[in-house]
Design an enzyme around this catalytic site. Structure first.
Site, short mmCIF file in Angstrom:
data_model
loop_
_atom_site.label_atom_id
_atom_site.label_comp_id
_atom_site.label_asym_id
_atom_site.label_seq_id
_atom_site.Cartn_x
_atom_site.Cartn_y
_atom_site.Cartn_z
N ALA A 45 0.84 -1.20 0.00
CA ALA A 45 0.00 0.00 0.00
C ALA A 45 0.88 1.25 0.00
CB ALA A 45 -0.90 -0.01 1.23
N CYS A 46 0.53 2.18 -0.88
CA CYS A 46 1.34 3.39 -1.01
C CYS A 46 0.46 4.62 -1.08
CB CYS A 46 2.22 3.30 -2.25
SG CYS A 46 1.28 3.53 -3.76
#
Length: 102
Positions: free
Chosen positions: A15-16
């Site tokens: 996740a970014c």
């Protein structure tokens, strides 16, 4: 905070938020390392973590947002995009069937 056995991990989400490409590189690296274990690795925005993720790997600065977005998921925060000990520990646990806590 929960845990999962490495052998039960079938889908990891990286996740970014920043969109700088570093997390895409991490996802690609994990795909290569875990290919023989049939683990799917996806790259998604931190606010859009899919429900079928077994494990979420995200930068320490995004860990609180990841927990808010996916409170029932195991979140593994890391400091460095490539070569971080937390990510190395996840890969090793998947290889050996050890517990992963987050």
């Amino acid at each position: 905070m929960g845990s999962i056995n490495g052998k039960d991990v079938h889908k990891i989400v990286v996740a970014c938020d920043a969109g700088m490409g570093s997390s895409v590189m991490l996802a690609s690296q994990l795909r290569k390392q875990l290919k023989k274990f049939s683990v799917t690795v996806e790259h998604t925005p931190v606010n859009s973590i899919p429900a079928d993720a077994d494990l979420v790997v995200t930068h320490t600065g995004l860990a609180a947002r990841a927990r808010a977005s996916a409170p029932d998921k195991i979140i593994i925060p890391f400091q460095v995009f490539l070569g971080d000990p937390a990510v190395t520990k996840v890969v090793k646990a998947i290889e050996t069937g050890d517990e992963i806590s987050g």
